[in-house]
Design a protein around this motif. Structure first.
Motif, PDB file in Angstrom:
ATOM      1  N   ASP A 263       7.105   3.577   4.056  1.00 40.33           N
ATOM      2  CA  ASP A 263       6.201   2.372   3.428  1.00 40.33           C
ATOM      3  C   ASP A 263       6.582   1.021   3.830  1.00 40.33           C
ATOM      4  OD1 ASP A 263       4.360   0.853   1.829  1.00 40.33           O
ATOM      5  OD2 ASP A 263       5.562   1.311  -0.038  1.00 40.33           O
TER       6      ASP A 263
ATOM      7  N   HIS B  46       8.683  11.627  -4.289  1.00 41.88           N
ATOM      8  CA  HIS B  46       8.458  10.558  -3.743  1.00 41.88           C
ATOM      9  C   HIS B  46       8.229  10.370  -2.226  1.00 41.88           C
ATOM     10  CE1 HIS B  46       9.850   6.298  -2.404  1.00 41.88           C
ATOM     11  NE2 HIS B  46       8.520   6.291  -2.761  1.00 41.88           N
TER      12      HIS B  46
ATOM     13  N   ARG C 227       3.025  11.684   0.409  1.00 40.76           N
ATOM     14  CA  ARG C 227       3.126  10.344   0.246  1.00 40.76           C
ATOM     15  C   ARG C 227       3.514   9.734   1.513  1.00 40.76           C
ATOM     16  NH1 ARG C 227       3.834  12.104  -4.973  1.00 40.76           N
ATOM     17  NH2 ARG C 227       2.772  10.881  -6.668  1.00 40.76           N
TER      18      ARG C 227
ATOM     19  N   TRP D  79      -5.282   5.138  -4.146  1.00 39.39           N
ATOM     20  CA  TRP D  79      -4.529   4.864  -3.128  1.00 39.39           C
ATOM     21  C   TRP D  79      -5.176   4.180  -2.145  1.00 39.39           C
ATOM     22  CZ3 TRP D  79       0.619   6.921  -2.855  1.00 39.39           C
ATOM     23  CH2 TRP D  79       1.464   6.819  -1.929  1.00 39.39           C
TER      24      TRP D  79
ATOM     25  N   LEU E 215       5.251   5.732  -6.532  1.00 35.52           N
ATOM     26  CA  LEU E 215       6.937   5.930  -6.727  1.00 35.52           C
ATOM     27  C   LEU E 215       7.101   7.261  -6.955  1.00 35.52           C
ATOM     28  CD1 LEU E 215       8.116   2.701  -8.440  1.00 35.52           C
ATOM     29  CD2 LEU E 215       8.208   3.159  -6.020  1.00 35.52           C
ATOM     30  N   GLY E 216       6.108   7.967  -7.148  1.00 35.46           N
ATOM     31  CA  GLY E 216       6.278   9.518  -7.454  1.00 35.46           C
ATOM     32  C   GLY E 216       7.093   9.986  -8.637  1.00 35.46           C
TER      33      GLY E 216
ATOM     34  N   TYR F  93      13.463   1.357  -8.379  1.00 32.73           N
ATOM     35  CA  TYR F  93      14.220   2.449  -8.870  1.00 32.73           C
ATOM     36  C   TYR F  93      15.392   1.956  -9.813  1.00 32.73           C
ATOM     37  CZ  TYR F  93      10.911   5.325  -6.284  1.00 32.73           C
ATOM     38  OH  TYR F  93      10.211   6.308  -5.919  1.00 32.73           O
TER      39      TYR F  93
END
Lengths: 302, 442
Positions: free
Chosen positions: A8, A129, A167, A195, B196-197, B284
């Protein structure tokens, strides 16, 4: 780039450079002329979750570039005695490790290590993530199959909500110009309509319609098994990729899967082993992509 | 202890006063300045604000059982360093405060502390959610309220708990969260959690429990206090219940007013600022994990509006000290909560400076209004016992472990420079914090 924590936010030129570098590494490795770029580095693979292809390909990538490698065998280490992640990583640093390749079940664990130690950190998968090197090898594989990702319609099918592969691919393929669509049962795609740039399809046929490439995700039977789906058989019927279902996509549209596959669940054996499957190609690209990443993180290439 | 604070801005929400004047203190009591002798020490207080001493309805002091993170004494020092003259200790200690003898023991330990330490009794034995404590005996031993903070009172015990608290004329402090809806949640649900999961906490987890609690308070007529509300929807429910005559009060924390869920991704902009450039390296941070989680920006702005319009009675810190080994871990393993006693005023002043809340409203929510909820008085009127804070609203300080009186420094504000320096705190007639403005032995 001193760490690779996430894809990202990596600007497109840097992504392009990594992919070019991976191609160079692949050619050099095929010719058995890999450069000793990392002979001063000591690279530890630290896998707090099970892995075959990612761990092995990182180790081979490090060795191919001349690095000293060490594998933190979690079961036989102080981790089993309750040592904290930060303490373990500080210990590795003191023993001379310079790069930690970290796989951890907790989202964000690599950020903690990057903040609290002097190690260079490569994220080899953190919770639900991110899995940056998987996305890079997927991008390389897809781009070589399609010619370009600009404008290409890429569909990701499966448990997107719990998938770090999904992701990272949404970020990276988006950076490279792909138009992205995700699909799966409602619990697997919940929230993804928000998203940026992603559309959500509610049926497999709708998802595959006009797709230039299809990526199907592993049903993580070991994680949250069954949550969000009524049964594995129902899932396979509604969302399993078969050669016949693939006919909905554009002619010749390739099929990807990050592995390991559950044949008969998210895809049929015929699809996995069929002419459109790039699954073997993905694995082959794993080592050169990780060579490119390690060389870049260590500042060994421009 | 006799001296004159000359030319301070006196903000007294108990009377509505907001004026520049001298404040005279004679033997721990507020007096007419004419009563001081000419040789009484005179402190130039120009530029300082004098307000009634702050009262924190929600503090974790960690004694007994967690003294490495905080003690009654260190927490009380942190309190007065932040302008609080009263702190209400939550009962989730180890062992929990579910027994009148333990309360008496803790009260005696707190006797010489820098701030008044009041105790909140557990609602259920061992905080196990199964059997009620002896609420009347705990109240008799001095418990000012009852709470199973960390969890809501279970459905089966709620009306009985409210009834028992009412019989002792105490409020029930409720951590309003539906355990099933919040199961597994790590941060506020929304685009940031998705990216961020991290498993998201749905705002319905708070609203469902708030509605349940309000209905039970309405049915019983008991006093309900909802602590650390974090959503605009919950505030709307409180407003509606008040219109029906339900006896309900509520507080919010400074971090739910000023921080947002974007902080988990590394953003460090106040809620009232446009989201800033995210510093991904800060993502985080385990010190951003808290329950209820840091709110969506819209909710933080709704809470600020609720503070400004008076819906919110109190700012309570939920001061939650933890040692580094419990926050320097992956996000999902971090102990929830952050320290707040020493940063609450500063965060509030940042909101005042941004025009989000008038200073007198902020100070009322820190002092007079929370004090009233536990039956304490606050006033700066002549004749009152001196219980006040004097602070410089413009001066700044930097949050660092060595500038904090707390034993812990778990806050994502570490390293940040904040407005508002407490110069003097007088708790119940005693100077217990003096940042050099008062000569020794004044």
């Amino acid at each position: 780039m001193t760490h690779l924590l996430d894809v990202d936010g990596i600007p497109r030129p840097q992504v392009e450079r990594l992919l070019e570098l991976a191609v160079e590494m692949r050619e050099a490795r095929a010719a058995r002329r890999s450069p000793d770029l990392l002979e001063r580095e000591t690279i530890a693979t630290c896998f707090y979750e099970a892995s075959t292809r990612t761990r092995v390909s990182f180790e081979l990538a490090a060795k191919a570039l001349g690095a000293t490698t060490v594998d933190l065998a979690i079961a036989g280490s102080s981790v089993g005695k309750g040592e904290s992640l930060v303490d373990t990583m500080r210990t590795l640093e003191r023993t001379g490790v310079t790069v930690a390749v970290l796989r951890h079940g907790s989202a964000g664990a690599p950020w903690l290590v990057a903040r609290e130690t002097g190690l260079r950190v490569v994220n080899a998968g953190d919770g639900a993530h991110a899995h940056p090197t998987q996305a890079l090898l997927d991008a390389l594989t897809l781009r070589e199959a399609l010619g370009t990702l600009d404008g290409a319609r890429v569909v990701i099918v499966g448990d997107v909500a719990h998938s770090r592969v999904a992701r990272s691919n949404l970020h990276l393929l988006g950076t490279l110009g792909a138009r992205l669509r995700v699909a799966g049962p409602p619990a697997f795609v919940a929230g993804f309509d928000a998203w940026p740039g992603v559309e959500v399809a509610t049926t497999l046929d709708g998802a595959l319609d006009g797709a230039d490439a299809v990526m199907t995700l592993r049903v993580q039977l070991e994680r949250d098994a069954g949550s969000g789906i009524s049964s594995v058989a129902d899932y396979a019927r509604a969302w399993g990729i078969t050669p016949e279902r693939l006919e909905r996509a554009r002619p010749g549209a390739p099929l990807l899967h990050p592995g390991p596959t559950n044949e008969g669940v998210e895809l049929s054996a015929e699809a996995a082993n069929g002419p459109r499957s790039l699954i073997g190609r993905q694995v082959e690209n794993g080592v050169p992509v990780r060579m490119a990443v390690l060389a870049t993180v260590c500042g060994a290439v421009a | 202890m006799t001296f004159l604070l000359a030319g301070a801005r006196v903000v007294d929400p108990s009377s509505g006063e907001d004026a520049v004047r001298d404040v005279a203190i004679l033997e721990g009591r507020l007096v007419d300045p004419a009563q001081l002798s000419d040789d009484a020490p005179r402190v130039d207080a120009a530029g300082l604000v004098v307000a009634p001493g702050f009262c924190d309805l929600h503090t974790h002091l960690r004694e007994p059982g967690g003294e490495g993170a905080e003690t009654i004494a260190s927490g009380a020092r942190a309190a007065v360093r932040g302008g609080f003259t009263t702190v209400c200790a939550m009962p989730n200690t180890s062992p929990p405060l579910d027994d009148p003898d333990l309360l008496a023991d803790l009260a005696s330990r707190a006797a010489g502390a820098a701030a008044r330490v009041r105790f909140i009794g557990a609602v259920t034995r061992g905080r196990a959610g199964e059997a009620l404590t002896d609420v009347a005996a705990l109240a008799g031993a001095g418990a000012v309220a009852f709470s199973d903070d960390g969890a809501a009172v279970p459905d089966a015990l709620l009306e009985a708990a409210l009834g028992a608290a009412m019989a002792s004329d105490r409020p029930l402090f409720e951590h309003a969260e539906d355990p099933a809806l919040a199961a597994g949640a790590l941060m506020r649900a929304g685009p940031t959690a998705l990216r961020l999961g991290l498993t998201g906490w749905p705002p319905a987890a708070e609203l469902a429990c708030v509605e349940r609690d309000l209905a039970a308070a309405e049915a019983t007529g008991a006093r309900l206090h909802l602590t650390h509300l974090s959503t605009g929807a919950a505030l709307d429910a409180v407003r509606a219940a008040r219109r029906r005559g339900v006896r309900v009060t509520c507080d919010v924390t400074p971090h739910h007013l000023a921080l947002t869920d974007a902080w988990v991704s590394g953003d460090r902009a106040w809620s009232w600022e446009e989201p800033g450039d995210v510093d991904g390296a800060l993502a985080y941070d385990g010190r951003c994990r808290v329950n209820p989680p840091l709110p969506a920006r819209d909710d933080a702005l709704a809470l600020l509006a609720g503070l400004a319009d008076g819906t919110i009675d109190a700012i309570a810190t939920d001061h939650a000290p933890h040692p580094p080994e419990r926050t320097l871990v992956p996000f999902d393993a971090a102990a929830p909560g952050l320290i707040g006693l020493e940063t609450a005023l500063s965060i509030g002043l940042a909101a005042v400076a941004a025009g989000r809340v008038p200073l007198p409203v902020l100070l009322a929510a820190l002092s007079v209004r929370p004090a009233a909820i536990i039956g304490e008085q606050r006033s700066l009127a002549v004749g009152s016992r001196a219980d006040l804070v004097a602070f410089d609203p413009v001066a700044t300080w930097t949050v660092m472990p060595e500038t904090l009186a707390s034993r812990s420094s778990n806050t994502p504000l570490l390293g940040r420079t904040l407005p508002g320096v407490v110069r003097l705190t007088i708790a119940d007639g005693r100077v217990t914090w003096n940042d050099g403005i008062l000569a020794p032995r004044a």
